[in-house]
Design a protein around this motif. Structure first.
Motif, PDB file in Angstrom:
ATOM      1  N   ILE A  21       0.820  -1.211   0.000  1.00 65.10           N
ATOM      2  CA  ILE A  21       0.000   0.000   0.000  1.00 65.10           C
ATOM      3  C   ILE A  21       0.852   1.258   0.000  1.00 65.10           C
ATOM      4  O   ILE A  21       0.445   2.309  -0.514  1.00 65.10           O
ATOM      5  CB  ILE A  21      -0.967  -0.002   1.212  1.00 65.10           C
ATOM      6  N   GLY A  22       2.060   1.181   0.540  1.00 65.07           N
ATOM      7  CA  GLY A  22       2.913   2.356   0.609  1.00 65.07           C
ATOM      8  C   GLY A  22       3.732   2.609  -0.637  1.00 65.07           C
ATOM      9  O   GLY A  22       4.361   3.670  -0.760  1.00 65.07           O
ATOM     10  N   HIS A  23       3.743   1.660  -1.582  1.00 65.42           N
ATOM     11  CA  HIS A  23       4.644   1.803  -2.726  1.00 65.42           C
ATOM     12  C   HIS A  23       4.009   1.478  -4.078  1.00 65.42           C
ATOM     13  O   HIS A  23       4.265   2.189  -5.044  1.00 65.42           O
ATOM     14  CB  HIS A  23       5.877   0.914  -2.522  1.00 65.42           C
ATOM     15  N   GLU A  24       3.224   0.423  -4.173  1.00 62.85           N
ATOM     16  CA  GLU A  24       2.687   0.039  -5.473  1.00 62.85           C
ATOM     17  C   GLU A  24       1.483   0.902  -5.843  1.00 62.85           C
ATOM     18  O   GLU A  24       0.761   1.391  -4.963  1.00 62.85           O
ATOM     19  CB  GLU A  24       2.334  -1.446  -5.483  1.00 62.85           C
ATOM     20  N   PRO A  25       1.253   1.122  -7.134  1.00 64.53           N
ATOM     21  CA  PRO A  25       0.195   2.057  -7.556  1.00 64.53           C
ATOM     22  C   PRO A  25      -1.199   1.568  -7.199  1.00 64.53           C
ATOM     23  O   PRO A  25      -1.579   0.439  -7.533  1.00 64.53           O
ATOM     24  CB  PRO A  25       0.385   2.135  -9.067  1.00 64.53           C
ATOM     25  N   ALA A  26      -1.975   2.421  -6.554  1.00 65.24           N
ATOM     26  CA  ALA A  26      -3.339   2.060  -6.160  1.00 65.24           C
ATOM     27  C   ALA A  26      -4.198   1.715  -7.373  1.00 65.24           C
ATOM     28  O   ALA A  26      -5.082   0.858  -7.296  1.00 65.24           O
ATOM     29  CB  ALA A  26      -3.973   3.199  -5.371  1.00 65.24           C
ATOM     30  N   SER A  27      -3.927   2.363  -8.505  1.00 61.55           N
ATOM     31  CA  SER A  27      -4.724   2.121  -9.707  1.00 61.55           C
ATOM     32  C   SER A  27      -4.570   0.699 -10.228  1.00 61.55           C
ATOM     33  O   SER A  27      -5.433   0.213 -10.968  1.00 61.55           O
ATOM     34  CB  SER A  27      -4.342   3.114 -10.803  1.00 61.55           C
ATOM     35  N   ALA A  28      -3.481   0.031  -9.856  1.00 60.70           N
ATOM     36  CA  ALA A  28      -3.256  -1.350 -10.283  1.00 60.70           C
ATOM     37  C   ALA A  28      -3.734  -2.355  -9.246  1.00 60.70           C
ATOM     38  O   ALA A  28      -3.637  -3.565  -9.471  1.00 60.70           O
ATOM     39  CB  ALA A  28      -1.770  -1.573 -10.569  1.00 60.70           C
ATOM     40  N   LEU A  29      -4.249  -1.861  -8.129  1.00 60.85           N
ATOM     41  CA  LEU A  29      -4.657  -2.738  -7.032  1.00 60.85           C
ATOM     42  C   LEU A  29      -6.160  -2.737  -6.799  1.00 60.85           C
ATOM     43  O   LEU A  29      -6.786  -3.794  -6.727  1.00 60.85           O
ATOM     44  CB  LEU A  29      -3.950  -2.306  -5.740  1.00 60.85           C
ATOM     45  N   PHE A  30      -6.756  -1.548  -6.678  1.00 59.87           N
ATOM     46  CA  PHE A  30      -8.129  -1.429  -6.195  1.00 59.87           C
ATOM     47  C   PHE A  30      -9.131  -1.316  -7.345  1.00 59.87           C
ATOM     48  O   PHE A  30      -8.864  -0.682  -8.366  1.00 59.87           O
ATOM     49  CB  PHE A  30      -8.252  -0.220  -5.277  1.00 59.87           C
ATOM     50  N   ALA A  31     -10.310  -1.936  -7.149  1.00 59.42           N
ATOM     51  CA  ALA A  31     -11.329  -1.961  -8.201  1.00 59.42           C
ATOM     52  C   ALA A  31     -12.723  -1.887  -7.603  1.00 59.42           C
ATOM     53  O   ALA A  31     -13.539  -2.797  -7.746  1.00 59.42           O
ATOM     54  CB  ALA A  31     -11.177  -3.207  -9.051  1.00 59.42           C
ATOM     55  N   GLY A  32     -13.009  -0.822  -6.891  1.00 58.34           N
ATOM     56  CA  GLY A  32     -14.348  -0.613  -6.371  1.00 58.34           C
ATOM     57  C   GLY A  32     -14.628  -1.356  -5.080  1.00 58.34           C
ATOM     58  O   GLY A  32     -13.778  -2.060  -4.543  1.00 58.34           O
ATOM     59  N   PHE A  33     -15.842  -1.210  -4.590  1.00 67.07           N
ATOM     60  CA  PHE A  33     -16.180  -1.737  -3.273  1.00 67.07           C
ATOM     61  C   PHE A  33     -16.079  -3.251  -3.202  1.00 67.07           C
ATOM     62  O   PHE A  33     -15.778  -3.819  -2.155  1.00 67.07           O
ATOM     63  CB  PHE A  33     -17.581  -1.271  -2.863  1.00 67.07           C
ATOM     64  N   ASP A  34     -16.316  -3.943  -4.319  1.00 73.46           N
ATOM     65  CA  ASP A  34     -16.267  -5.410  -4.310  1.00 73.46           C
ATOM     66  C   ASP A  34     -15.102  -5.967  -5.114  1.00 73.46           C
ATOM     67  O   ASP A  34     -14.972  -7.187  -5.268  1.00 73.46           O
ATOM     68  CB  ASP A  34     -17.581  -5.993  -4.836  1.00 73.46           C
ATOM     69  N   GLY A  35     -14.252  -5.105  -5.659  1.00 68.86           N
ATOM     70  CA  GLY A  35     -13.097  -5.554  -6.428  1.00 68.86           C
ATOM     71  C   GLY A  35     -13.421  -6.027  -7.828  1.00 68.86           C
ATOM     72  O   GLY A  35     -12.557  -6.570  -8.517  1.00 68.86           O
ATOM     73  N   LEU A  36     -14.647  -5.793  -8.305  1.00 73.21           N
ATOM     74  CA  LEU A  36     -15.082  -6.357  -9.585  1.00 73.21           C
ATOM     75  C   LEU A  36     -15.256  -5.309 -10.683  1.00 73.21           C
ATOM     76  O   LEU A  36     -15.636  -5.664 -11.810  1.00 73.21           O
ATOM     77  CB  LEU A  36     -16.400  -7.108  -9.403  1.00 73.21           C
ATOM     78  N   ASP A  37     -14.987  -4.049 -10.403  1.00 74.38           N
ATOM     79  CA  ASP A  37     -15.271  -2.994 -11.376  1.00 74.38           C
ATOM     80  C   ASP A  37     -14.639  -3.258 -12.740  1.00 74.38           C
ATOM     81  O   ASP A  37     -15.274  -3.065 -13.783  1.00 74.38           O
ATOM     82  CB  ASP A  37     -14.782  -1.646 -10.854  1.00 74.38           C
ATOM     83  N   ASP A  38     -13.379  -3.685 -12.756  1.00 74.42           N
ATOM     84  CA  ASP A  38     -12.692  -3.834 -14.039  1.00 74.42           C
ATOM     85  C   ASP A  38     -13.093  -5.111 -14.769  1.00 74.42           C
ATOM     86  O   ASP A  38     -13.080  -5.137 -16.009  1.00 74.42           O
ATOM     87  CB  ASP A  38     -11.180  -3.752 -13.835  1.00 74.42           C
ATOM     88  N   TYR A  39     -13.468  -6.153 -14.045  1.00 72.16           N
ATOM     89  CA  TYR A  39     -14.024  -7.327 -14.731  1.00 72.16           C
ATOM     90  C   TYR A  39     -15.308  -6.950 -15.474  1.00 72.16           C
ATOM     91  O   TYR A  39     -15.560  -7.449 -16.575  1.00 72.16           O
ATOM     92  CB  TYR A  39     -14.331  -8.445 -13.734  1.00 72.16           C
ATOM     93  N   ARG A  40     -16.095  -6.097 -14.873  1.00 74.35           N
ATOM     94  CA  ARG A  40     -17.354  -5.689 -15.518  1.00 74.35           C
ATOM     95  C   ARG A  40     -17.091  -4.937 -16.816  1.00 74.35           C
ATOM     96  O   ARG A  40     -17.935  -4.917 -17.714  1.00 74.35           O
ATOM     97  CB  ARG A  40     -18.175  -4.823 -14.560  1.00 74.35           C
ATOM     98  N   ARG A  41     -15.940  -4.321 -16.948  1.00 73.34           N
ATOM     99  CA  ARG A  41     -15.589  -3.602 -18.169  1.00 73.34           C
ATOM    100  C   ARG A  41     -14.895  -4.515 -19.176  1.00 73.34           C
ATOM    101  O   ARG A  41     -15.057  -4.337 -20.389  1.00 73.34           O
ATOM    102  CB  ARG A  41     -14.680  -2.422 -17.826  1.00 73.34           C
ATOM    103  N   ILE A  42     -14.116  -5.468 -18.704  1.00 75.42           N
ATOM    104  CA  ILE A  42     -13.342  -6.331 -19.599  1.00 75.42           C
ATOM    105  C   ILE A  42     -14.200  -7.431 -20.223  1.00 75.42           C
ATOM    106  O   ILE A  42     -14.141  -7.689 -21.437  1.00 75.42           O
ATOM    107  CB  ILE A  42     -12.166  -6.963 -18.831  1.00 75.42           C
ATOM    108  N   VAL A  43     -14.995  -8.099 -19.413  1.00 70.07           N
ATOM    109  CA  VAL A  43     -15.699  -9.310 -19.849  1.00 70.07           C
ATOM    110  C   VAL A  43     -16.606  -9.092 -21.058  1.00 70.07           C
ATOM    111  O   VAL A  43     -16.622  -9.940 -21.973  1.00 70.07           O
ATOM    112  CB  VAL A  43     -16.471  -9.926 -18.663  1.00 70.07           C
ATOM    113  N   PRO A  44     -17.378  -7.995 -21.155  1.00 65.00           N
ATOM    114  CA  PRO A  44     -18.253  -7.845 -22.320  1.00 65.00           C
ATOM    115  C   PRO A  44     -17.532  -7.853 -23.664  1.00 65.00           C
ATOM    116  O   PRO A  44     -18.124  -8.193 -24.691  1.00 65.00           O
ATOM    117  CB  PRO A  44     -18.942  -6.500 -22.066  1.00 65.00           C
ATOM    118  N   ASP A  45     -16.247  -7.481 -23.699  1.00 63.73           N
ATOM    119  CA  ASP A  45     -15.500  -7.446 -24.955  1.00 63.73           C
ATOM    120  C   ASP A  45     -14.878  -8.790 -25.333  1.00 63.73           C
ATOM    121  O   ASP A  45     -14.420  -8.958 -26.473  1.00 63.73           O
ATOM    122  CB  ASP A  45     -14.383  -6.394 -24.874  1.00 63.73           C
TER     123      ASP A  45
END
Length: 285
Positions: free
Chosen positions: A210-234
């Motif tokens: 948490i102190g060093h790696e980019p948050a944008s590469a770690l966190f994905a919304g309240f349930d961690g699924l935000d980016d799957y919801r964007r990737i899977v339809p394609d």
């Protein structure tokens, strides 16, 4: 008023490598799950030699003075990979640094799943969504020397590492582009790889992360699924017949991500990592 240092004093740099490693490992035991390994990687870097070469023939050398500064950085919770500037993954060595997600051994599960899926065949076109420093794509291209690949990355910092790594590991075979997941990408691809952010917004992570790696590469919304919801339809439009889309997941996300894939009429299998945790979902049409 004098205050005590926040960490135990580092190895002095005096004496031989063997003694300095033992001293460093004792200090690192308070902050690392792999204190001896951390010390060895830092020492090998200080000596400008491989860890294997150091262990086989360098333990009686004088410990280099600059080892102490490297140890100080690790004792302040900076990841070893950032300090030494690279990380081994599968069969490749990737240049990495701040702003880049550090490749994890668990992610090799995706390459293992791809090797099993293709068997004696080889994918011709490979897509890596969220490639970071080129981790999954370059490992796959090293596995299949006849393949061509495309890596998509949103972070300019990570993309710069990916471009340099591609030029060294797979010259002329990997194209690295800045992009927003699969937006604007045209298929088909025989193999699609993705290790998206999947950590819940309120999850507690180790200080090193948490102190060093980019948050944008770690966190994905309240349930961690935000980016799957964007990737899977394609995936259905990008996936070639007989191909596979392989996604990394958090170990509690198998059911949720499987449901997203199944809703797109994809068949789903799961592969566990070495710790027995669900790690990769293999989607086929």
């Amino acid at each position: 008023m004098m205050t005590s240092p926040p960490f135990p004093p580092p190895a002095s740099g005096r004496g031989d490598v063997r003694g300095a490693l033992a001293d460093a490992a004792r200090h690192l035991d308070a902050i690392s799950d792999t204190p001896r390994l951390d010390a060895e990687l830092l020492m090998a870097h200080a000596l400008d030699m491989s860890r294997d070469a150091m262990l086989l023939g360098g333990l009686d050398r004088p410990a280099p003075a600059k080892f102490a500064a490297l140890l100080d950085r690790r004792l302040a919770h900076e990841p070893v990979a950032y300090i030494v500037g690279d990380r081994d993954f599968w069969t490749v060595t990737l240049e990495i640094g701040p702003g880049v997600l550090i490749p994890r051994p668990d992610s090799e599960t995706l390459i293992e799943a791809a090797v099993e899926h293709f068997g004696d065949r080889a994918p011709a076109r490979i897509l890596d969504l969220g490639t970071g420093p080129g981790t999954l794509l370059l490992a796959a291209l090293d596995q299949w020397p006849g393949a061509q690949g495309l890596g998509i990355e949103a972070s300019a910092e990570a993309l710069a590492y990916a471009v340099r790594n591609a030029a060294r590991i797979a010259p002329g075979r990997a194209t690295m582009l800045r992009g927003d997941w699969a937006a604007g990408i045209e298929g088909p691809f025989d193999l699609i790889l993705a290790n998206p952010p999947y950590v819940e917004a309120d999850a507690a992570l180790p200080r090193d992360v948490i102190g060093h790696e980019p948050a944008s590469a770690l966190f994905a919304g309240f349930d961690g699924l935000d980016d799957y919801r964007r990737i899977v339809p394609d995936l259905p439009r990008l996936l070639a017949p007989g191909g596979a889309a392989i996604l990394e997941i958090g170990h509690r996300q198998r059911e949720a991500v499987t449901a997203l894939l199944s809703a797109r009429r994809l068949q789903v299998a799961c592969r566990s990592d070495l710790g027995g945790r669900a790690r990769a979902l293999i989607a086929t049409s």
